[in-house]
Design an enzyme around this catalytic site. Structure first.
Site, PDB file in Angstrom:
ATOM      1  N   ARG B  50       0.940  -1.167  -0.133  1.00  0.00           N
ATOM      2  CA  ARG B  50       0.047  -0.064   0.095  1.00  0.00           C
ATOM      3  C   ARG B  50       0.821   1.084   0.084  1.00  0.00           C
ATOM      4  O   ARG B  50       1.961   1.125   0.499  1.00  0.00           O
ATOM      5  CB  ARG B  50      -0.921   0.075   1.349  1.00  0.00           C
ATOM      6  CG  ARG B  50      -1.685  -1.230   1.380  1.00  0.00           C
ATOM      7  CD  ARG B  50      -2.423  -0.991   2.437  1.00  0.00           C
ATOM      8  NE  ARG B  50      -3.096  -2.424   2.935  1.00  0.00           N
ATOM      9  CZ  ARG B  50      -4.116  -2.391   3.914  1.00  0.00           C
ATOM     10  NH1 ARG B  50      -4.368  -1.509   4.532  1.00  0.00           N
ATOM     11  NH2 ARG B  50      -4.739  -3.646   4.119  1.00  0.00           N
ATOM     12  N   ASP B  52       0.369   5.086   1.387  1.00  0.00           N
ATOM     13  CA  ASP B  52      -0.720   6.104   1.824  1.00  0.00           C
ATOM     14  C   ASP B  52      -1.315   7.202   1.220  1.00  0.00           C
ATOM     15  O   ASP B  52      -0.845   7.608   0.038  1.00  0.00           O
ATOM     16  CB  ASP B  52      -0.150   6.746   3.317  1.00  0.00           C
ATOM     17  CG  ASP B  52       0.084   5.759   4.481  1.00  0.00           C
ATOM     18  OD1 ASP B  52      -0.511   4.752   4.346  1.00  0.00           O
ATOM     19  OD2 ASP B  52       1.015   6.230   5.235  1.00  0.00           O
ATOM     20  N   ARG B 197       8.636   7.475   6.737  1.00  0.00           N
ATOM     21  CA  ARG B 197       8.193   8.855   7.193  1.00  0.00           C
ATOM     22  C   ARG B 197       8.516   8.972   8.659  1.00  0.00           C
ATOM     23  O   ARG B 197       8.927  10.119   8.839  1.00  0.00           O
ATOM     24  CB  ARG B 197       6.527   8.864   7.162  1.00  0.00           C
ATOM     25  CG  ARG B 197       6.067   8.799   5.534  1.00  0.00           C
ATOM     26  CD  ARG B 197       4.606   8.718   5.537  1.00  0.00           C
ATOM     27  NE  ARG B 197       3.764   9.820   6.438  1.00  0.00           N
ATOM     28  CZ  ARG B 197       2.377   9.657   6.633  1.00  0.00           C
ATOM     29  NH1 ARG B 197       1.747   8.891   6.155  1.00  0.00           N
ATOM     30  NH2 ARG B 197       1.915  10.745   7.272  1.00  0.00           N
TER      31      ARG B 197
END
Lengths: 244, 244
Positions: B50, B52, B197
């Site tokens: 995935r 985000d 991140r």
């Protein structure tokens, strides 16, 4: 009274161009509103020239006169805090009272980005023109050079404009290749309305084999807009520098 | 039956991430809809992982199995003609039936863009993080290197995730400077949820002097998310390559 020059970067995507108008939000309008908030005075913000809806700027130049005592080096931060993120003041410089962003300009540099591959660019689709079929870059490079010099550019301007003198001098006109991308760079003492976009459109047709590079001098000499190529879309165009 | 790998570039700005979900448009959903139109069959499109909401991809990888007889080299053009311009299929490759975009992946490379100047970037404000105060890049470079190796990255992951094994190997972790821009590039055999991140957020705090570069090994060893830095925003992050 002080005369402040602003250097401005903007993404033209969401604006109806530089110049204040009734029917949509413009970059000049946004900056004037911010100046008024910062200086508590109405400002007459003079740009180096208009940019069309969708055209971007890396370093547009504009100036305004003000009685405000705000230190010049604080102006960018103050304005940027009020401006939308797609308009940034990158510098503010105090100039002599005679300085005029438009009339003092000695030249301008524009860039035009073309992405030449099958699929385009997901990240930059509104920042460069996508041309799917392979362009002949060597022909385009030869064509680009033929714009250099002092010419009457009537054939490369939108018709019926009020400008009388259509003679302009082009100092540099060249194409750089960066992977799938062609970057056209043109430096002139001034440009007629739509002139860069018609030059780019013509060079694209040269790259497609529809116009011969060698015919560019005769297209210029014809002063006939019909002989030049298409007008390339606004969103690939960047005002990259105003020279004084 | 054929197994087709797609290489996908996207601007994540306008999507609720990769994975199909009820509450918003996702990239996977857009591509599945286009595949169905082209192949006349429902497709189970498997992504390498995935991304985000707001995260971009230069080369996401996904695969689907199909009975369609469309030539593989025609798939990108067919899908791109149906997809929004901010999602582009840059390649399609026929793979063995065993190929699985997620389980076959040996590693991934991510990039994170930081613009470090006073004013940000008008053209890229939703594509890179703006940090106004000057970062100490030398400290950040030293810090970045300390992530290289095989570690338990619990401290650099969002808490309460269902992943049991939090050990990952980082092969490359470095910062390049391009003018006002810092580009962080990290290559690992896999990444936990939010891991890139949080690493970037920690390096920013190193650059701000709030965290010592030399303390990174002890932050890793602590397995305590509270000891690491902030989670940098999604919009500066790019999935740049999936390695097989």
């Amino acid at each position: 009274m002080r005369n402040i020059q602003l250097i401005i970067e903007y993404d033209g995507t969401n604006y109806c161009g530089w110049q204040i108008q009734k029917n949509g939000v413009t970059i000049q309008e946004e900056i004037c509103r911010a100046i008024k908030q910062v200086t508590k005075q109405e400002a007459n913000l003079i740009g180096s020239g208009r940019t069309d809806a969708g055209v971007h700027a890396l370093a547009q130049s504009a100036n305004f006169k003000t009685l405000s005592t705000i230190p010049t080096n604080k102006i960018p931060v103050a304005l940027n805090s009020l401006l939308p993120k797609d308009i940034r003041i990158t510098n503010a410089i105090e100039k002599s009272m005679e300085f005029h962003s438009r009339y003092s300009a000695l030249g301008k540099i524009y860039q035009y980005r073309i992405i030449n591959n099958e699929y385009g660019s997901a990240l930059d689709w509104h920042r460069c023109l996508h041309v799917r079929h392979k362009l002949n870059v060597e022909k385009m490079k030869r064509g680009a050079e033929l714009f250099i010099g002092t010419h009457d550019f009537t054939a490369f301007s939108r018709e019926n404009t009020s400008v009388v003198n259509k003679v302009r001098t082009i100092f540099q006109s060249q194409i750089e290749v960066k992977g799938d991308e062609l970057v056209f760079r043109i430096h002139g003492n001034g440009f007629l309305y739509n002139m860069v976009r018609v030059i780019v459109g013509t060079l694209i047709e040269v790259g497609q084999g529809r116009i011969e590079a060698e015919s560019i001098p005769s297209i210029i000499a014809s002063k006939d807009r019909e002989k030049a190529g298409i007008t390339a879309p606004a969103y690939g165009l960047y005002l990259s520098e105003v020279l004084y």
